[in-house]
Structure formats: structure tokens, C-alpha cells
Design an enzyme around this catalytic site. Structure first.
Site, PDB file in Angstrom:
ATOM      1  CB  CYS A 161      11.550  83.437  -7.758  1.00 48.32           C
ATOM      2  SG  CYS A 161      10.976  85.151  -7.976  1.00 48.32           S
TER       3      CYS A 161
ATOM      4  CG  HIS B 106      16.117  84.948  -8.488  1.00 47.41           C
ATOM      5  ND1 HIS B 106      15.658  84.042  -9.412  1.00 47.41           N
ATOM      6  CD2 HIS B 106      15.181  85.931  -8.430  1.00 47.41           C
ATOM      7  CE1 HIS B 106      14.502  84.450  -9.908  1.00 47.41           C
ATOM      8  NE2 HIS B 106      14.191  85.605  -9.322  1.00 47.41           N
TER       9      HIS B 106
ATOM     10  CD  GLU C 147      18.795  81.959  -9.957  1.00 48.93           C
ATOM     11  OE1 GLU C 147      17.900  82.466 -10.645  1.00 48.93           O
ATOM     12  OE2 GLU C 147      18.578  81.453  -8.834  1.00 48.93           O
TER      13      GLU C 147
END
Length: 201
Positions: A79, A181, A183
Site C-alpha cells: 500500500c 492489502h 492480509e
């Protein structure tokens, strides 16, 4: 061990949790010794470009990161971390980044709602070990108002479409940037992190 740079830019516990889920050992750190002894570095981040650069500068990490990058250590920016790899950002002014990749960061086109927030498709621009077991046009999770706007075309691995083509994954040698992202991107994100682990092992 993967060093996750903990400079106060975002919730990085979820990233560490995702790495642990993939049996990847990591440590949240700002210690130059730990960073130098790691096998790879992740620079995460949410927030403002210049605030992040100032935080890295105060911690004395800019030269450490540049040195490790020049030494060939695998580095992953996520990011805002990806954007920091570039030379210049035009977020509320004009700011210098780390300069590990050539290019600039600008605000996303006003033709679409900003920020770009939510799930979008990841188009594979070229073959890469990053895409092992990843289907083309898989969905991943984005949250950003700025994006890489000029870059070296040969570095583009994956893109997404939002008011125009946005670089989603870029790579030059040991330096990789991911705009979304992983995750927060479900099974696809976990697979990408696993692919990263296999590339650095």
C-alpha cells in the site's frame, strides 16, 4: 526471519498474523541490526506519504533501507509502502520518496470515487512466480487515494482498473510493491504471501 518495519503507519498486526498463518517467521522492528540480519524486509503503510517519510527519517531507517535494497535483499512494499519506493509523490505537495523505483505517485482520477476502497480485480500483466496458484482477475482488497502514476513499463506485473489502469504489483529485481492489502485479500492474499515466502526461502 522477515523484518516488518514498524514505524507507526497502520495496523501491521494483521499482516504479521497472515504471515504466521503461512508459517512465515516475522518480527515487527525498527532496529537496524534486526533489519540487516533479516532475510527479507516488508515496508507496510497507510496514511500520508510525507508523514511516513518523516517517521522513517526520524528513526534513521532511510539509509538502512537503501543499503539493504542495494545489497539485493528482497523488499516488499505494501500500500503506502509501495508508494514510498518511488522517487516523488504529489500528495499535499511534492515529496521525495526512497527512490528505489523510478516513477511518481499522484491522486487517483476524479472520474471515480476517491478513495478507491474495496474489492477489485487483479489483472496479470506478465508471468511471474508471484502469480503461482493465483487465477487471473482474482479479487483483492484496496484502500487508497493515491497511486503510482508514472513508472517503468517493464516493472508492471499486475494492474487493476479504477479511473484508468492502476499498478497493483510492480517488481524490479529484489524490489516489489503491492498496492492492495494481501492480509485483507482472503485466500488470494494469503497465497501471494506464501509465494513471497517461497521466493525468499
Amino acid at each position: 526471519m522477515i523484518a516488518i518495519i514498524d514505524y507507526g503507519a497502520g495496523n501491521i498486526k494483521s499482516l504479521q498474523f497472515a504471515l504466521t498463518k503461512q508459517n512465515m517467521d516475522s518480527e515487527l522492528t525498527t532496529d537496524p541490526k534486526v533489519i540487516k540480519n533479516s532475510k527479507a524486509i516488508i515496508l507496510p503503510g497507510v496514511g500520508a506519504f510525507n508523514d511516513a517519510m518523516e517517521a522513517l527519517n526520524k528513526l534513521g531507517l532511510i539509509e538502512v533501507l537503501k543499503h539493504e535494497a542495494a545489497a539485493g535483499k528482497p523488499m516488499l512494499g505494501i500500500c503506502l509502502g509501495m508508494q514510498l519506493f518511488y522517487e516523488t509523490s504529489y500528495e499535499d505537495g511534492m515529496w521525495n520518496g526512497l527512490g528505489l523505483l523510478r516513477g511518481e505517485v499522484s491522486r487517483i482520477s476524479n472520474s471515480v470515487k476517491v478513495p478507491h476502497m474495496g474489492w477489485n480485480t487483479l489483472t496479470q500483466e506478465k508471468e511471474s512466480p508471484w502469480f503461482t496458484k493465483i487465477t487471473d482477475s482474482a479479487y483483492v482488497y484496496f484502500v487508497h487515494s493515491y497511486a503510482v502514476s508514472s513508472f517503468q513499463e517493464e516493472t508492471l506485473l499486475g494492474s487493476t482498473d479504477y479511473g484508468g489502469k492502476i499498478p497493483a504489483i510492480v517488481q524490479k529485481g529484489n524490489i516489489t510493491g503491492i498496492q492492495f492489502h494481501p492480509e485483507k485479500s482472503g485466500a488470494t492474499g494469503l497465497q501471494l504471501l506464501q509465494n513471497f515466502g517461497e521466493m525468499i526461502s
